[in-house]
Each structure stands twice: as C-alpha cells, then as structure tokens.
Design an enzyme around this catalytic site. Structure first.
Site, mmCIF file in Angstrom:
data_model
loop_
_atom_site.group_PDB
_atom_site.id
_atom_site.type_symbol
_atom_site.label_atom_id
_atom_site.label_comp_id
_atom_site.label_asym_id
_atom_site.label_seq_id
_atom_site.Cartn_x
_atom_site.Cartn_y
_atom_site.Cartn_z
ATOM 1 N N GLY A 1 23.613 32.481 28.818
ATOM 2 C CA GLY A 1 23.906 31.752 27.597
ATOM 3 C C GLY A 1 22.609 31.592 26.804
ATOM 4 O O GLY A 1 22.401 32.216 25.756
ATOM 5 N N ARG A 2 21.726 30.768 27.355
ATOM 6 C CA ARG A 2 20.473 30.445 26.696
ATOM 7 C C ARG A 2 19.699 31.681 26.229
ATOM 8 O O ARG A 2 19.197 31.732 25.112
ATOM 9 C CB ARG A 2 19.580 29.665 27.673
ATOM 10 C CG ARG A 2 18.299 29.123 27.060
ATOM 11 C CD ARG A 2 17.380 28.560 28.150
ATOM 12 N NE ARG A 2 18.103 27.819 29.154
ATOM 13 C CZ ARG A 2 18.331 26.507 29.113
ATOM 14 N NH1 ARG A 2 17.879 25.809 28.123
ATOM 15 N NH2 ARG A 2 19.003 25.927 30.086
ATOM 16 N N CYS B 1 19.558 3.987 18.584
ATOM 17 C CA CYS B 1 18.940 2.780 19.142
ATOM 18 C C CYS B 1 18.595 3.033 20.606
ATOM 19 O O CYS B 1 19.095 2.358 21.516
ATOM 20 C CB CYS B 1 19.888 1.595 19.002
ATOM 21 S SG CYS B 1 20.358 1.326 17.291
ATOM 22 N N GLU B 2 17.793 4.047 20.828
ATOM 23 C CA GLU B 2 17.351 4.465 22.156
ATOM 24 C C GLU B 2 15.934 4.967 21.977
ATOM 25 O O GLU B 2 15.694 5.848 21.154
ATOM 26 C CB GLU B 2 18.200 5.635 22.663
ATOM 27 C CG GLU B 2 19.608 5.302 23.078
ATOM 28 C CD GLU B 2 19.653 4.569 24.406
ATOM 29 O OE1 GLU B 2 18.633 4.588 25.136
ATOM 30 O OE2 GLU B 2 20.694 3.953 24.691
ATOM 31 N N GLU C 1 26.026 36.052 33.327
ATOM 32 C CA GLU C 1 26.624 34.968 32.522
ATOM 33 C C GLU C 1 25.539 34.252 31.737
ATOM 34 O O GLU C 1 25.440 33.031 31.785
ATOM 35 C CB GLU C 1 27.301 33.946 33.449
ATOM 36 C CG GLU C 1 28.393 34.476 34.328
ATOM 37 C CD GLU C 1 28.814 33.466 35.398
ATOM 38 O OE1 GLU C 1 28.060 32.511 35.663
ATOM 39 O OE2 GLU C 1 29.901 33.641 35.963
ATOM 40 N N GLY D 1 20.951 31.609 33.542
ATOM 41 C CA GLY D 1 19.761 30.873 33.970
ATOM 42 C C GLY D 1 18.447 31.510 33.581
ATOM 43 O O GLY D 1 17.393 31.046 34.008
ATOM 44 N N ARG E 1 18.380 17.688 24.343
ATOM 45 C CA ARG E 1 17.472 18.163 25.392
ATOM 46 C C ARG E 1 16.121 17.436 25.421
ATOM 47 O O ARG E 1 15.663 17.055 26.500
ATOM 48 C CB ARG E 1 17.267 19.682 25.291
ATOM 49 C CG ARG E 1 18.560 20.485 25.484
ATOM 50 C CD ARG E 1 18.323 21.989 25.496
ATOM 51 N NE ARG E 1 17.664 22.435 26.697
ATOM 52 C CZ ARG E 1 16.389 22.737 26.792
ATOM 53 N NH1 ARG E 1 15.618 22.723 25.735
ATOM 54 N NH2 ARG E 1 15.874 23.080 27.939
ATOM 55 N N TYR F 1 16.114 15.465 28.866
ATOM 56 C CA TYR F 1 15.346 16.126 29.922
ATOM 57 C C TYR F 1 13.845 16.074 29.667
ATOM 58 O O TYR F 1 13.082 16.651 30.432
ATOM 59 C CB TYR F 1 15.669 17.626 29.994
ATOM 60 C CG TYR F 1 17.105 18.026 30.174
ATOM 61 C CD1 TYR F 1 17.830 17.620 31.287
ATOM 62 C CD2 TYR F 1 17.721 18.869 29.250
ATOM 63 C CE1 TYR F 1 19.139 18.036 31.460
ATOM 64 C CE2 TYR F 1 19.035 19.293 29.429
ATOM 65 C CZ TYR F 1 19.736 18.865 30.538
ATOM 66 O OH TYR F 1 21.021 19.284 30.705
HETATM 67 C C1 LIG Z 1 25.367 27.015 32.617
HETATM 68 C C2 LIG Z 1 25.852 28.224 33.318
HETATM 69 C C3 LIG Z 1 25.560 29.502 32.828
HETATM 70 C C4 LIG Z 1 24.668 29.739 31.641
HETATM 71 O O1 LIG Z 1 23.400 29.236 31.831
HETATM 72 P P1 LIG Z 1 22.223 29.644 30.810
HETATM 73 O O2 LIG Z 1 21.068 28.843 31.318
HETATM 74 O O3 LIG Z 1 22.657 29.236 29.457
HETATM 75 O O4 LIG Z 1 22.028 31.105 30.948
HETATM 76 C C5 LIG Z 1 26.122 30.583 33.464
HETATM 77 N N1 LIG Z 1 26.909 30.438 34.543
HETATM 78 C C6 LIG Z 1 27.200 29.223 35.061
HETATM 79 C C7 LIG Z 1 28.087 29.143 36.248
HETATM 80 C C8 LIG Z 1 26.671 28.088 34.473
HETATM 81 O O5 LIG Z 1 26.947 26.891 34.998
#
Ligand SMILES: *Cc1c(COP(=O)(O)O)cnc(C)c1O
Length: 420
Positions: A269-270, A335-336, A267, A228, A305, A309
């Site tokens: 990702g982004r 077509c949106e 965890e 997150g 995105r 969003y």
């Molecule tokens: C989506 C998610 C992540 C990764 O989120 P990022 O915004 O990409 O860091 C990590 N843990 C859980 C449980 C998630 O649902």
C-alpha cells in the site's frame, strides 16, 4: 522526503491559483507518480508470475483504486466495506485478495462469494468454517530471524497468523477436508526501508512455505509476501530499491521451489501511493509560547501518523524561501497536545497566509482520518496525468458529521421504566 521532483514541478506552478480558487486544507495525489510506481513494481517481475494487490486501506479512494485496477493491479481487502468497494469498482475473483484477521463468519462468507483469494489468519477460525475457498492459504505468524526486524511484533506477542510450528498440521487438515489448491501468506515487515531486511523476511516466508508444503504433502501455487515496504519519509532516507528486492525474491523462490514457479503476490500500500500525496494547508496563526508555534488549518484528524506514532512527515513552506529560519512546531487545532504535524522543525519563519505542505500523505493519511472535536476530514484532489486537478472526495461538512445521529431516537429495547 520532499515530494518527487516530477510531482513538484507539476504542482508548484499551479498551487497558488489552486489554493486561491479551492481553499485549504486538502490532500492532493499525483496520478502519474502512482501509476509509475505500480509500473516499476510490475516491471521488476517482468516475465515472472507476479501480482501486486494494492492494500485498499492505505488509500481507499475509488478513483485511485480504479487507476490501479486499470494498470493491472489487484486489490487487497481486509474488511467487508473494502471488499464491497472493490466489487463496486468491478474487481472480481482473483482480482481481490482478502487478508483479514479476527474475521467474522459474515465477512468470510462475503469473501467466499466474491471468489477472492482468501488468507486464513487463524487456525481456530479455519476449523470452524464449513465451506472452503478454491485455494486455501494461511498467514504465517512473524517468526524466525526476520521477526526481530519488524514493527509487527515478535512471535510471542503478535496477534497475526498461524504459529510456524502449527502450519504443517493446518495444511494437512485442509487437505483432509478436500482442499487441493494452496497458497501461503507472510507479512513480517512494516515500513521497512532496508532491502536486505525486507528480502530476508520474504525469503523466510518462501523457505518456510516450501518446507511446510513438502512436509504436509501439498503444492503451493502462490507465495504472498504481503506489504510493509517503506518509503523515505526523512530527507536523508535512501529510497527502497524495489528491483533488488524483486531479484532476491525470485532467487529465493527458485532455490526453494526448484522447477516449480509459484506465483509471487504482494500487498503493498504505502510503497505505491505514499510518496505521491501532500497535505496542503494554510498558516492561520503564528505565536511564541514556550516554543515557536505556527498553527495550520488542518488537524491530526486529516493525518494522524505524526500525532499517533510520532511519525516524521516532511514539511515545507514552498513560497517562503529566503526568509530567516526558525525552529518551530506546526500544529493543528485539536484539543490534544499531540496534534502537531512537526515538532522543532527548522523552517523559514512562517507568516499567516503562507501555504504549508505536509509531504508523503498518499498512504495511511486521509484514510486514517477521523472527526474528533468536529474537525472534519478534508477533501482529496487528484493531479491527473494530463495536468488537470480533479476533486475525488469533497471535504466533510456538518451534515456528514451528523449523518448517523438520531435526532428523535426510537427505542431499540423498551426498558422496565416504560412499564406502568
Ligand atoms: C496493512 C497491510 C498491508 C499494507 O501495508 P503497507 O505498509 O501499506 O504496504 C498489506 N497486507 C496486510 C495484511 C496489511 O495488514
């Protein structure tokens, strides 16, 4: 935010040749940048028990995941397919965190068999399982002070986690059922750029975990603060100070767990891959309607995105510098009406044939793509550390689009209409 200087100085000199040889659209990722960000994170926790698990859903390409595994990253999976992908890459046991929600017994069994660190999202599900993992961890619902800062929803609306007031009970229950090793999980932020808010959210999970563990009479081996963390999508955004975030977490851990040093897990990702990818497209139409419009050869199906969003992704025309500027929409072909990469953006006046870059597509980009309207997902390329460009996923074609269709359907159930 424009792609990093490091990425740009490696990509721009080869981009026109690459586009001429390969065509557009495609996402291209910067292996060097991805590795550097992972190392920055690991470095900030040097000497501390820490493990980052890359959230597979952000960029589920085997080549990128392999690169991260080789750097010592783990993988965070949330579905059977992600789990199987991780295992096919050789990840096993505690290389994998399984943090799912609305979990089925079948996928839980898979995670158990893989030996993954499992996060229970749901008390009712936990109570239905007969076999427990070696380490039992629960996900905490967004709660308390930090919950208000998030896009994850507040405590009364979220679908995630165990409500804070039920935690002591579930840990006691786990102990009663024979569990001896424990962790806790809490992810309260989404695309959070403020170190202060992110650190407060993580501290909240650490504090709550410590309090619950004490009351339930269990010891926590790890605190997983989830992902997150945000990246600067807009040119004025200040990049997240990961070092400051790490220091705040270590301090809070030491305050909440004096003497013990439970592992800190993440965890993200982004944060790891988001800034290290761009979507490369070509302008194929230029028109004036109620608005100035430039159509590119990618659609929302390659990056949802902005349309979904209203998220900002920086857009540039790297080879059109010096032209008069215009306020313009960059649009795809679905077509949106929401299929726009940029709305009312000031750019050098685009011409048909220009290369247009959509930035920060390294996470939740291609992965969220879809095939609506038969606008299929584009290729993914990787700019390697050595400066080669390799294809790590080809573009989809009609055979992929039709791969699951039955041309001569077989009955799965014979209805009454078949009876004589
Ligand atoms: C989506 C998610 C992540 C990764 O989120 P990022 O915004 O990409 O860091 C990590 N843990 C859980 C449980 C998630 O649902």
């Amino acid at each position: 935010m424009p792609a990093s200087e490091e990425f740009t100085t490696r990509l721009l000199p080869i981009l026109e040749d690459l586009v001429a040889a390969y065509g557009t659209p495609f996402h291209i990722y910067d292996a060097r940048g991805i590795v550097a960000t992972h190392r920055e994170m690991a470095g900030a926790f040097e000497g501390e028990p820490f493990q980052q698990y890359f959230a597979v859903k952000a960029l589920p390409n085997p080549n990128v995941l392999r690169l991260l595994l080789e750097e010592g990253s783990g993988l965070d999976c949330a579905s059977p397919v992600e789990l199987e992908l991780a295992e096919r890459l050789g990840a096993q046991g505690e290389d994998i965190v399984f943090t799912s929600n609305n979990t089925s017994p079948h996928e839980y069994a898979m995670a158990l068999k893989a030996g993954a660190l499992i996060t229970f999202d749901d008390r009712a599900f936990f109570e239905r399982t007969d076999e427990l993992p070696e380490i039992v961890a629960f996900r905490v619902s967004p709660h308390g002070l930090a919950a208000g800062s998030s896009l994850m929803g507040d405590a009364t609306r979220t679908k995630f986690g165990v409500p804070a007031e039920e935690l002591v009970d579930v840990y006691r229950e786990a102990r009663r059922r024979g569990a001896r090793r424990f962790g806790v999980h809490g992810m309260i932020c989404a695309n959070e750029l403020s170190v202060e808010r992110a650190a407060r959210a993580a501290s909240d999970v650490i504090e709550l975990g410590a309090r619950v563990a004490e009351q339930a009479g269990v010891e926590l081996e790890y605190v997983n603060v989830g992902g997150g963390l945000g990246i600067p999508y807009r040119p004025g955004d200040v990049p997240f100070d990961f070092g400051a975030y790490a220091r705040a977490i270590i301090e809070q851990r030491d305050r909440s767990f004096p003497g013990a040093r439970p592992r800190v897990l993440m965890e993200c990702g982004r944060y790891v891959t988001g800034p290290h990818g761009v979507l490369v497209t070509t302008v194929i139409n230029r028109s004036r309607k109620a608005r100035e419009i430039a159509g590119v050869d990618a659609s929302m199906s390659a990056l949802m995105r902005p349309g979904f969003y209203g998220a900002y992704h920086h857009a540039t025309l790297p080879f059109a510098q010096g032209r008069p500027e215009v306020e313009i929409d960059l649009v795809g072909a679905l077509c949106e009406n929401m299929d726009k990469f940029a709305v009312g953006r000031t750019l050098p006046d685009p011409r048909v044939g220009d290369i247009a870059l959509i930035h920060d597509t390294g996470a939740h980009g291609h992965a969220m793509g879809f095939t609506y309207n038969g606008r299929l997902r584009p290729a993914e390329l990787l700019l390697t550390d050595g400066g080669d460009v390799v294809e790590i996923r080809r573009a989809e074609g009609i055979e992929d689009y039709l791969a699951t269709a039955r041309w001569r359907p077989e009955p799965v159930l014979s209805g009454t209409w078949t009876r004589t």
